[in-house]
Design a protein around this motif. Sequence first.
Motif, PDB file in Angstrom:
ATOM      1  N   LEU A 179       6.785 -45.102  28.697  1.00 52.07           N
ATOM      2  CA  LEU A 179       7.152 -44.255  29.821  1.00 52.07           C
ATOM      3  C   LEU A 179       8.197 -43.244  29.374  1.00 52.07           C
ATOM      4  O   LEU A 179       8.713 -43.305  28.260  1.00 52.07           O
ATOM      5  N   VAL A 180       8.499 -42.319  30.271  1.00 54.26           N
ATOM      6  CA  VAL A 180       9.589 -41.374  30.065  1.00 54.26           C
ATOM      7  C   VAL A 180      10.765 -41.837  30.907  1.00 54.26           C
ATOM      8  O   VAL A 180      10.619 -42.088  32.107  1.00 54.26           O
ATOM      9  N   LEU A 181      11.920 -41.984  30.296  1.00 54.19           N
ATOM     10  CA  LEU A 181      13.133 -42.392  30.993  1.00 54.19           C
ATOM     11  C   LEU A 181      13.979 -41.150  31.237  1.00 54.19           C
ATOM     12  O   LEU A 181      14.389 -40.465  30.297  1.00 54.19           O
ATOM     13  N   ALA A 182      14.207 -40.815  32.506  1.00 55.64           N
ATOM     14  CA  ALA A 182      15.023 -39.652  32.882  1.00 55.64           C
ATOM     15  C   ALA A 182      16.343 -40.165  33.437  1.00 55.64           C
ATOM     16  O   ALA A 182      16.370 -40.816  34.484  1.00 55.64           O
ATOM     17  N   ARG A 195      11.824 -40.937  25.490  1.00 51.36           N
ATOM     18  CA  ARG A 195      10.713 -41.879  25.544  1.00 51.36           C
ATOM     19  C   ARG A 195      11.246 -43.309  25.440  1.00 51.36           C
ATOM     20  O   ARG A 195      12.251 -43.563  24.776  1.00 51.36           O
ATOM     21  N   ALA A 196      10.551 -44.233  26.099  1.00 50.48           N
ATOM     22  CA  ALA A 196      10.969 -45.634  26.064  1.00 50.48           C
ATOM     23  C   ALA A 196       9.738 -46.533  26.148  1.00 50.48           C
ATOM     24  O   ALA A 196       8.684 -46.125  26.643  1.00 50.48           O
ATOM     25  N   MET A 197       9.893 -47.752  25.650  1.00 48.60           N
ATOM     26  CA  MET A 197       8.830 -48.739  25.729  1.00 48.60           C
ATOM     27  C   MET A 197       9.384 -50.023  26.334  1.00 48.60           C
ATOM     28  O   MET A 197      10.532 -50.408  26.052  1.00 48.60           O
ATOM     29  N   VAL A 198       8.593 -50.668  27.197  1.00 51.41           N
ATOM     30  CA  VAL A 198       9.005 -51.939  27.788  1.00 51.41           C
ATOM     31  C   VAL A 198       8.886 -53.014  26.716  1.00 51.41           C
ATOM     32  O   VAL A 198       7.781 -53.383  26.296  1.00 51.41           O
ATOM     33  N   ALA A 215      13.431 -55.162  29.726  1.00 60.86           N
ATOM     34  CA  ALA A 215      14.203 -54.445  28.714  1.00 60.86           C
ATOM     35  C   ALA A 215      13.407 -53.256  28.207  1.00 60.86           C
ATOM     36  O   ALA A 215      12.202 -53.359  27.952  1.00 60.86           O
ATOM     37  N   LEU A 216      14.092 -52.120  28.100  1.00 63.80           N
ATOM     38  CA  LEU A 216      13.489 -50.900  27.562  1.00 63.80           C
ATOM     39  C   LEU A 216      14.085 -50.602  26.187  1.00 63.80           C
ATOM     40  O   LEU A 216      15.308 -50.610  26.037  1.00 63.80           O
ATOM     41  N   THR A 217      13.232 -50.335  25.217  1.00 61.84           N
ATOM     42  CA  THR A 217      13.687 -49.839  23.926  1.00 61.84           C
ATOM     43  C   THR A 217      13.626 -48.319  23.950  1.00 61.84           C
ATOM     44  O   THR A 217      12.569 -47.732  24.209  1.00 61.84           O
ATOM     45  N   LEU A 218      14.778 -47.662  23.728  1.00 62.44           N
ATOM     46  CA  LEU A 218      14.852 -46.202  23.788  1.00 62.44           C
ATOM     47  C   LEU A 218      14.401 -45.603  22.461  1.00 62.44           C
ATOM     48  O   LEU A 218      14.751 -46.097  21.392  1.00 62.44           O
ATOM     49  N   ARG A 219      13.649 -44.525  22.538  1.00 68.29           N
ATOM     50  CA  ARG A 219      13.148 -43.875  21.338  1.00 68.29           C
ATOM     51  C   ARG A 219      13.636 -42.428  21.293  1.00 68.29           C
ATOM     52  O   ARG A 219      13.500 -41.683  22.270  1.00 68.29           O
ATOM     53  N   PRO A 223      22.109 -38.325  20.925  1.00 67.70           N
ATOM     54  CA  PRO A 223      23.403 -39.002  20.737  1.00 67.70           C
ATOM     55  C   PRO A 223      24.316 -38.892  21.952  1.00 67.70           C
ATOM     56  O   PRO A 223      25.055 -39.827  22.263  1.00 67.70           O
ATOM     57  N   GLU A 224      24.261 -37.739  22.670  1.00 72.28           N
ATOM     58  CA  GLU A 224      25.094 -37.581  23.865  1.00 72.28           C
ATOM     59  C   GLU A 224      24.723 -38.602  24.925  1.00 72.28           C
ATOM     60  O   GLU A 224      25.588 -39.129  25.633  1.00 72.28           O
ATOM     61  N   LEU A 225      23.425 -38.902  25.048  1.00 76.37           N
ATOM     62  CA  LEU A 225      22.978 -39.885  26.029  1.00 76.37           C
ATOM     63  C   LEU A 225      23.447 -41.280  25.644  1.00 76.37           C
ATOM     64  O   LEU A 225      23.956 -42.034  26.475  1.00 76.37           O
ATOM     65  N   LEU A 226      23.285 -41.648  24.381  1.00 75.72           N
ATOM     66  CA  LEU A 226      23.707 -42.978  23.936  1.00 75.72           C
ATOM     67  C   LEU A 226      25.209 -43.149  24.118  1.00 75.72           C
ATOM     68  O   LEU A 226      25.675 -44.225  24.522  1.00 75.72           O
TER      69      LEU A 226
END
Length: 505
Positions: A179-182, A195-198, A215-219, A223-226
């Motif tokens: 999915l797309v994580l906004a 982008r993220a995956m469950v 749990a979502l793994t972020l792809r 860096p600003e978001l993290l």
Amino acid sequence: MEPLPGIVALAAVFDRARGARLDAAERFVSSLPRLFPDALVGCDLAWQPRAAVFVVVMRFSERRFGAEGRRRLDFWLARAGVRSTALAEVSAAQRASFFSNLEACQARVMGVAPDRLALDAADLFTAAGAPPARAARAGAGPVLAMDVGGPGWEGVRYVAEEASLFIPGLLAPAAGDELVLALRVPGLERPFETRAMVAWVRTADDGGGAQPGFALTLRDAAPELLGALAARQPPAVSLSAAALRAFPRYVVKAPVVVTPWAEGGEGAPRAEPPAAALEGEEQGAAGPSLAEYGGDEELTGDYLENLSQGGAFVRTAHPRAVGERVRLGLRLPGGESFSAPALVATVTDKGMGVSFDLDEAGQQRLAAAITHLSARARRALVVDDDAVVRRMLQESLQQRGFEVLTADDGSSGLSLLADELLALDLLVTDVRMRKMDGEAFIRTIRRAGGEADLAIVAMTGGLEGDLEQRLQKEGADAVLDKALGPELIAQAADAVLERKRTAQA
């Protein structure tokens, strides 16, 4: 129309389908082929302008849909604030009434194949009021939108070492879904998308007492978001730690009616057949009517301060005794009515905490409501009698992640506030308007007393005399010069809301 063998037919009804809610319906419809590439057989779509209702009938291959497909569908519908009805589970008369009403809709497309769904639906959504110049959504995947640190962020955990997010809840997408994580981050102009995956899903039946969620793994996250995620989290913990057992609480601020609990009542009202929504009828008798701005009492009465899967806190001047059994009738933001039997667990000088006593159907309905709450964007109301100014401010606020409603004067603004009671975060209003000007508008809201958390920004073309002082005395949190232009006004209004949230925290 009788159910077809080997086909699962489900109906979803988007009521009050205007603006952001209509946009949510189009996003959902466009993502169906990506969510169910092998199971989706076709769809019927219909728009009823009289009741502002958009209906989606989905047909799936029974063999390929299965229990996992139903869970995936329930999650994404709940994020949009909608639940589905299995047409095979309603009576033949209700089914006939539903399809009769569907065929009577002024605009509809029937039997749309998955590979044509987004394109064939686009004209129908335009007819329903979607902007003609909006971006094409053919082939679009699902988007999971969240407000970092906002009302829906309670219970979310970020683990930097794994670049993953744990999102609590009884409803979840399926493991392996992409999915797309906004994510909207306070202080930044536009939402981040990544982008993220469950990675995995934990259900309430998995045992061990750990909190259900996924749990979502972020792809490829910026860096600003993290950095923003790390800055807004408590100390990192293992996603399987026992510390995640408690259900998170969500800020709700919804009107509520507390009544004695009648023995033998259901844990939650049954879902009405979808035909009722097409006919424009009010669904569910348990929730209270939406309040009007008729007097101070109506906005200072009982309301729900927060809500979790296990219970809620009711702000009230007349709490019931500890141990007393009550029923809560409420309407959540987005218009969802809900009725829940509960037991009074604590009493304070501000109200009472209650724990729910729900059957399985009630638990599922509450889980859907909470899933929608966790998806709720910040919501703003723009009031100005100049249509061009309204549109430009609406677009500027939408770019900052707001869902935006509009009104052309203070009187219309009060009607919208009554419909959206305690469900708005920000009000931006002009001062000089016909019928009811901004000063009287702000005075009416603040003196009513029920919207104390609403951030109010007044804007004017001239600050002559003591106008700014008068507006602030009436309850404006900020007064801005319209000469700033829509983008800077939206930026300043966003900052006013974040300061008010921080001060209340």
